[in-house]
Design a protein around this motif. Structure first.
Motif, PDB file in Angstrom:
ATOM      1  N   ILE A 265     -95.078 -24.046  49.544  1.00 47.71           N
ATOM      2  CA  ILE A 265     -94.425 -24.424  48.289  1.00 47.71           C
ATOM      3  C   ILE A 265     -93.841 -23.182  47.605  1.00 47.71           C
ATOM      4  N   GLY A 266     -94.615 -22.098  47.610  1.00 49.56           N
ATOM      5  CA  GLY A 266     -94.124 -20.853  47.020  1.00 49.56           C
ATOM      6  C   GLY A 266     -92.838 -20.394  47.699  1.00 49.56           C
ATOM      7  N   ARG A 267     -92.828 -20.450  49.028  1.00 47.60           N
ATOM      8  CA  ARG A 267     -91.635 -20.059  49.774  1.00 47.60           C
ATOM      9  C   ARG A 267     -90.461 -20.976  49.447  1.00 47.60           C
ATOM     10  N   TYR A 268     -90.759 -22.286  49.388  1.00 48.98           N
ATOM     11  CA  TYR A 268     -89.717 -23.275  49.084  1.00 48.98           C
ATOM     12  C   TYR A 268     -89.104 -22.973  47.710  1.00 48.98           C
ATOM     13  N   CYS A 269     -89.958 -22.646  46.743  1.00 48.74           N
ATOM     14  CA  CYS A 269     -89.453 -22.290  45.408  1.00 48.74           C
ATOM     15  C   CYS A 269     -88.540 -21.082  45.490  1.00 48.74           C
ATOM     16  N   ARG A 270     -88.991 -20.049  46.176  1.00 46.13           N
ATOM     17  CA  ARG A 270     -88.171 -18.832  46.252  1.00 46.13           C
ATOM     18  C   ARG A 270     -86.849 -19.108  46.963  1.00 46.13           C
ATOM     19  N   ASP A 271     -86.903 -19.951  48.011  1.00 44.65           N
ATOM     20  CA  ASP A 271     -85.658 -20.329  48.691  1.00 44.65           C
ATOM     21  C   ASP A 271     -84.699 -21.028  47.735  1.00 44.65           C
ATOM     22  N   LEU A 272     -85.261 -21.793  46.811  1.00 44.07           N
ATOM     23  CA  LEU A 272     -84.438 -22.526  45.852  1.00 44.07           C
ATOM     24  C   LEU A 272     -84.029 -21.655  44.665  1.00 44.07           C
ATOM     25  N   GLY A 273     -84.519 -20.420  44.627  1.00 43.49           N
ATOM     26  CA  GLY A 273     -84.207 -19.548  43.501  1.00 43.49           C
ATOM     27  C   GLY A 273     -85.082 -19.795  42.286  1.00 43.49           C
ATOM     28  N   LEU A 274     -86.238 -20.406  42.501  1.00 47.76           N
ATOM     29  CA  LEU A 274     -87.151 -20.692  41.390  1.00 47.76           C
ATOM     30  C   LEU A 274     -88.353 -19.761  41.445  1.00 47.76           C
ATOM     31  N   SER A 275     -88.716 -19.204  40.303  1.00 45.45           N
ATOM     32  CA  SER A 275     -89.992 -18.495  40.237  1.00 45.45           C
ATOM     33  C   SER A 275     -91.071 -19.496  39.825  1.00 45.45           C
ATOM     34  N   VAL A 276     -92.297 -19.227  40.245  1.00 44.38           N
ATOM     35  CA  VAL A 276     -93.411 -20.059  39.798  1.00 44.38           C
ATOM     36  C   VAL A 276     -94.013 -19.348  38.585  1.00 44.38           C
ATOM     37  N   ASP A 277     -93.717 -19.870  37.413  1.00 44.08           N
ATOM     38  CA  ASP A 277     -94.062 -19.150  36.185  1.00 44.08           C
ATOM     39  C   ASP A 277     -95.473 -19.430  35.694  1.00 44.08           C
ATOM     40  N   LEU A 278     -96.023 -20.553  36.104  1.00 43.55           N
ATOM     41  CA  LEU A 278     -97.330 -20.949  35.563  1.00 43.55           C
ATOM     42  C   LEU A 278     -97.955 -21.970  36.490  1.00 43.55           C
ATOM     43  N   TYR A 279     -99.293 -21.924  36.587  1.00 40.83           N
ATOM     44  CA  TYR A 279    -100.048 -22.960  37.274  1.00 40.83           C
ATOM     45  C   TYR A 279    -100.913 -23.626  36.223  1.00 40.83           C
ATOM     46  N   GLN A 280    -100.944 -24.970  36.234  1.00 33.74           N
ATOM     47  CA  GLN A 280    -101.657 -25.661  35.166  1.00 33.74           C
ATOM     48  C   GLN A 280    -102.059 -27.063  35.572  1.00 33.74           C
ATOM     49  N   PRO A 281    -103.010 -27.688  34.852  1.00 33.51           N
ATOM     50  CA  PRO A 281    -103.875 -27.121  33.807  1.00 33.51           C
ATOM     51  C   PRO A 281    -105.256 -26.770  34.369  1.00 33.51           C
ATOM     52  N   PHE A 282    -105.897 -25.813  33.748  1.00 25.00           N
ATOM     53  CA  PHE A 282    -107.297 -25.530  34.054  1.00 25.00           C
ATOM     54  C   PHE A 282    -108.083 -25.974  32.823  1.00 25.00           C
ATOM     55  N   ARG A 283    -108.969 -26.965  32.997  1.00 22.68           N
ATOM     56  CA  ARG A 283    -109.594 -27.630  31.849  1.00 22.68           C
ATOM     57  C   ARG A 283    -111.062 -27.262  31.685  1.00 22.68           C
ATOM     58  N   ASP A 284    -111.528 -27.415  30.456  1.00 22.29           N
ATOM     59  CA  ASP A 284    -112.958 -27.424  30.137  1.00 22.29           C
ATOM     60  C   ASP A 284    -113.686 -26.190  30.667  1.00 22.29           C
ATOM     61  N   PHE A 285    -113.121 -25.034  30.364  1.00 23.78           N
ATOM     62  CA  PHE A 285    -113.743 -23.806  30.865  1.00 23.78           C
ATOM     63  C   PHE A 285    -114.796 -23.237  29.916  1.00 23.78           C
ATOM     64  N   GLU A 286    -114.464 -23.101  28.649  1.00 26.35           N
ATOM     65  CA  GLU A 286    -115.176 -22.186  27.767  1.00 26.35           C
ATOM     66  C   GLU A 286    -116.308 -22.819  26.944  1.00 26.35           C
ATOM     67  N   ALA A 287    -117.184 -21.941  26.451  1.00 27.90           N
ATOM     68  CA  ALA A 287    -118.257 -22.312  25.517  1.00 27.90           C
ATOM     69  C   ALA A 287    -119.246 -23.287  26.137  1.00 27.90           C
ATOM     70  N   VAL A 288    -119.658 -22.959  27.351  1.00 33.51           N
ATOM     71  CA  VAL A 288    -120.572 -23.851  28.090  1.00 33.51           C
ATOM     72  C   VAL A 288    -121.867 -23.109  28.456  1.00 33.51           C
ATOM     73  N   PRO A 289    -122.922 -23.848  28.830  1.00 34.56           N
ATOM     74  CA  PRO A 289    -124.176 -23.213  29.269  1.00 34.56           C
ATOM     75  C   PRO A 289    -123.944 -22.365  30.526  1.00 34.56           C
ATOM     76  N   PRO A 290    -124.855 -21.404  30.797  1.00 32.94           N
ATOM     77  CA  PRO A 290    -124.654 -20.442  31.895  1.00 32.94           C
ATOM     78  C   PRO A 290    -124.417 -21.075  33.261  1.00 32.94           C
ATOM     79  N   ALA A 291    -125.146 -22.148  33.592  1.00 28.65           N
ATOM     80  CA  ALA A 291    -124.986 -22.736  34.929  1.00 28.65           C
ATOM     81  C   ALA A 291    -123.575 -23.303  35.076  1.00 28.65           C
ATOM     82  N   ARG A 292    -123.085 -23.935  34.018  1.00 25.55           N
ATOM     83  CA  ARG A 292    -121.738 -24.490  34.054  1.00 25.55           C
ATOM     84  C   ARG A 292    -120.705 -23.365  34.107  1.00 25.55           C
TER      85      ARG A 292
END
Lengths: 610, 610
Positions: free
Chosen positions: B49-76
């Motif tokens: 996909i990255g190569r396909y984007c570059r072939d098309l002249g597109l940069s991959v500016d962001l990957y998303q979303p990453f959810r529910d990361f912060e302020a959690v107990p240590p095991a999580r």
């Protein structure tokens, strides 16, 4: 309690006024509410419309709406009374004596109950002089009067025999009103009852009301309690539907009116009014029938054979073969003519009393389908679901049951597949809620939560319908927006999901064969790894075998799809572990993209071809 | 300020990931945000996909979303870091260094900014070690963090070079957030900017966000101020669109991506970035062209003649006749081949600088259409509106203008018709908002309020687009729900509305002739009487002549329709009194029912025929 009169507001249905009236009559309604805008656009005079209604066997129960009447300055009152007299003229011609007055939203009105009561009393006097009556209704967004308790205080204060209340379930329940107080209102002051259901939405109540109402049994309002209180108070008028819904407004009014009638009968049953035989207990699927052209039928047969099914019988008079494994039975009917065709022509449920199931279906506006039958063939009753799928009521164990229509050719082997877990049907856009209500009223299934998800070509919703013992599950699917020309993917997919006692073991076996298992991409498994941190051996097996995984609060779900047979049908094997209750919809977009790849044959074909 | 980089989230568009990328590249975007679900369903590896984007002249500016990361107990936290590393693997392959982390909605999380900052710092450390960065975004419905000010406090507290903010206009403006404080954030901490517009809706913010976002310029958010503040703060990243919309999700991604690009260019222009020549002033319609088959063209010509138009010219090389009255010019092009066909093939506006109009159109992603032209014919530039209608830029007074393509055959008489008031076009369902944006960006028209109304076969919306002097009005119409098979009425009606100085006088004249005036039923006038209490003589004239009436806070509106020519085109005469600004949409359902009667020829035919 005897059956009440049933009425429907013309605003519920699409078309011209004449279209609407014809549809209401055909569905068996006793009366209608004429919505003013429908009449205004009609070239027929009110007298002609009144005659047309009577010819169709419909009474005109109500004329509506009359807006912004009460609590206004004297000059405006004079204009409003003049306006009312003109509408009384129309009502006289139509042949109705009841007009709906909704609580005012006018900026000219004042917050004065005494004035409102006084002016409504004047209106009621005018109405009475012409043999008419006024039903006053509190709109949920009324400027000053927006609860039925408030409208009742005003009607009580006006104290006029020609002035009573109209109660509309939406206006009460959308505001979380307490319907218990309805029982304190004298029945003779309850002039009219309007019923609408709705999904619970957190949005502006006027927009909610104007676009998203549903027929009773399709939403989440407690209409049983609401309508029960109204009847208990002594209301003797019709049960009348008033549903504003963007989809129904543009759907064919004939099936929509049948849907509406079914919703009233189900509600009446909940109210203890005997309208139909109770739904017999179900005990799983007797069979599912796939209709295909001969070439696609061959592909399906090969697919079933690869899954361990045996061909166990052939129909005595039709090109239908029976395939079995464990308790799972599939009929393949090779009589379709168009190439690349496969569809679920019918599903059959085991009923503890097939005749009673049939009688109930008829009472719930689903007539038994006429059926060609050979001289020695079983008298199977079937009805048509809203998407056209046939639904049979069977007792497979009975001596002259449907199995006797087949000449047995082999015995079913036992394998890892034990039965049909569910059948998944994509509903035509206009009929999603109607389909759920059909399952509920005709089959006695209960609805599960609606799940919405983003699929490659648009939003999709999914709703399971299940019987009390979860022996029969039907997964209904539909798009949130009617699809247009774009989306060169599978249209209206359908599938049969078989219960499998060990999907991974089965999948390993299929890997060694030429079974048409749908390949699932690595990206899916990389994400599964990130999300769930599954045991690496399990993850490896899933990946190797294209088995999908899901988890809910109860348990886990393993499932596997076949490729498509024809343009829309595929098969699924499912394993529910520890009471997993869903359908793996989180994985549906991955499956859809994979089926599209199968149809397009090669990566990038879409962009090359368009 | 130079042109910024332009990016689009794959979630804005329909199709597989490959479809989306191809459409974004074709529309001229510089980069994309890869939405995780799109990648997961793809059979191509992240590296492919990255190569396909570059072939098309597109940069991959962001990957998303990453959810529910912060302020959690240590095991999580440990599990979340493991999950993050897996996603960093994917990002590495895709060739992007930025991940979007949205504020948590997890029931496991706690309300502790210090803990959130500490854990985000750990994540930023891990990211930095791999050459990556984290953009933290406050969801409008985040459990604890739901304003950008709050997310900024946490990012500031974490104080890590690989941790910054993502600002999304929807999350800020849906909560009526004050964008002024954005200017206090150091530009280098603004890692990413997502832009979405939306209609102002009073509903649950999550549902609003997931279903009803729009491209900038299509809703009612003040994106100019919002984005202006972000740029002023020193943000140097791409302007990126992130729009969740049920209609765009199932529409052809190619025009949708063009619509998206147009929205960014219009916004950039509002921000003072020179992307296009400013829109030249317009001065009314030069002409409207009707394309018809020869028989329907004859009917149209007869209709125009009945309205007092004269045939004033014939085209030198095409089967096109020019009809005129006052300043109203209509071209009838009789080259359509299918019977019963008439459509508005093109409209032409008077531009103070046609060449500049054409340059602006090209800069706004509307390429000039190639055109067959005879050796002595004028070089008229035209572009295609989203519904396919041609739009010409003219200077009728110029010596070598379009009039010189015609051989004059007669002189236009003066009459009661003086010009074209508006052209009304029904938009294909998927393209309503795109059409409004086209008018805005390409023609420099401004949008009026959206009006929704219930028509016989479903809900319709109407939006006027007008230039600053109200010399050019285009009325856009569309259905709220895409129509299905039901509704045997006029499909996608179109019409030309002529300005008439005295509609009633004209109507009386037409009554004496055989003009195809659309008959309006008595019920309409009875209601008009009840509602407005009009002078009885006026009411009688309206009724006798089938003239319709409307009123707004400014003035009154008299209008009259012709019958249909072909299956979808009709004409209207309008008279605006005292600055009435609307289009008489309150009367549209009456007109629609009347046109349906014309098509069905007799009352009751619908019920008899179906």
């Amino acid at each position: 309690m005897s059956e009440p009169r049933r009425s429907i507001a013309t605003v519920c249905l699409s078309g011209t006024l004449e279209d609407k009236l014809a549809a209401a009559a055909a569905a068996g309604f006793d009366g209608v509410e004429i919505f003013e805008n429908d009449l205004i656009a009609s070239a027929a005079s009110p007298a002609d419309i009144g005659r047309y209604c009577r010819d169709l066997g419909l009474s005109v129960d109500l004329y509506q709406p009359f807006r912004d009447f009460e609590a206004v300055p004297p000059a405006r009152l004079r204009e409003n009374l003049r306006r009312a007299e003109r509408k009384f003229d129309v009502m006289e011609q139509l042949g109705t004596d009841l007009v709906l007055v909704c609580s005012t939203v006018s900026p000219e009105a004042v917050d004065d109950d005494e004035l409102a009561a006084e002016q409504l009393r004047v209106l009621a006097d005018r109405a009475e002089a012409r043999g008419m009556r006024v039903a006053y209704e509190a709109l949920a967004w009324g400027r000053f009067v927006n609860t039925y308790e408030h409208s009742w205080r005003i009607v009580r204060r006006a104290d006029h025999p020609a002035l009573g209340l109209c109660l509309d379930s939406f206006h009460v329940l959308s505001r979380d009103g307490d319907p218990a107080l309805i029982r304190t209102i004298p029945g003779e002051k309850l002039f009219y009852l309007q019923l609408a259901d709705a999904p619970k939405l957190d949005m502006d109540v006027l927009q909610w009301s104007r676009h998203h109402r549903l027929f009773p049994g399709q939403g989440s309002f407690d209409l049983k309690t609401f309508a029960g209180n109204v009847l208990e108070a002594g209301y003797t008028g019709p049960l009348s539907l008033e549903v504003f819904n963007d989809v129904f407004r543009q759907a064919d009014p004939k099936p929509a009116a049948v849907d509406a009638m079914r919703s009233l009968r189900l509600l009446e049953e909940q109210l203890g009014i005997p309208v139909a035989d109770p739904a017999p207990d179900l005990d799983g699927y007797a069979f599912a029938e796939l209709l295909a052209d001969p070439a696609t039928a061959t592909g399906l047969s090969d697919g079933l054979a690869a899954l361990g099914f045996a061909e166990t019988g052939e129909h005595r008079s039709k090109p239908v073969r029976r395939w079995e494994q464990g308790g799972a039975r599939v009929l393949i009917n090779a009589s379709a003519s168009a190439a690349d065709t496969a569809e679920i022509g019918a599903l059959a449920v085991e009923s503890s009393d097939p005749l009673r199931s049939a009688r109930r279906a008829e009472a719930m506006s689903s007539p038994i389908l006429p059926r060609e039958r050979g001289p020695q063939e079983a008298g199977l009753a079937s009805v048509a679901a809203p998407d056209g799928t046939g639904v049979f009521f069977c007792d497979t164990g009975a001596p002259d049951g449907w199995l006797s229509d087949f000449r047995d050719t082999a015995t079913a082997g036992e394998g890892l597949i034990t039965g049909i877990d569910h059948v998944s049907l994509t509903q035509p856009f206009d009929h999603f809620d109607e389909a759920a209500l059909f399952c509920r009223s005709v089959l006695g299934l209960e609805p599960e939560e609606v799940t919405e998800y983003a699929a490659p070509f648009g939003m999709v919703r999914n709703r399971g319908m299940v019987d009390a013992t979860r022996s029969v599950r039907i997964a209904l699917n539909g798009t949130l927006v009617r699809r247009g020309e774009w989306a060169p993917a599978v249209r209206d997919p359908q599938h049969i999901a078989f219960t499998c006692t060990d999907v991974l073991a089965m999948a390993e076996k299929l890997r060694a064969s030429a079974a048409p298992v749908l390949p699932i991409p690595d990206n899916y498994y990389d994400d599964l790894d990130a999300r769930f941190g599954l045991d690496l051996e399990l993850l490896g097996s899933l990946r190797r075998c294209s088995v999908l995984y899901d988890r809910d609060s109860d348990g886990e779900f393993l499932h596997l799809f076949t490729e498509l047979f024809g343009s829309r049908v595929f098969l699924e094997l499912v394993q529910r572990i520890d009471g997993y209750a869903g359908y793996g919809v989180a994985n549906a977009p991955v499956r859809m993209a994979a089926h599209r790849r199968q149809r397009l044959t090669a990566f990038g074909a879409a962009s090359r071809n368009s």
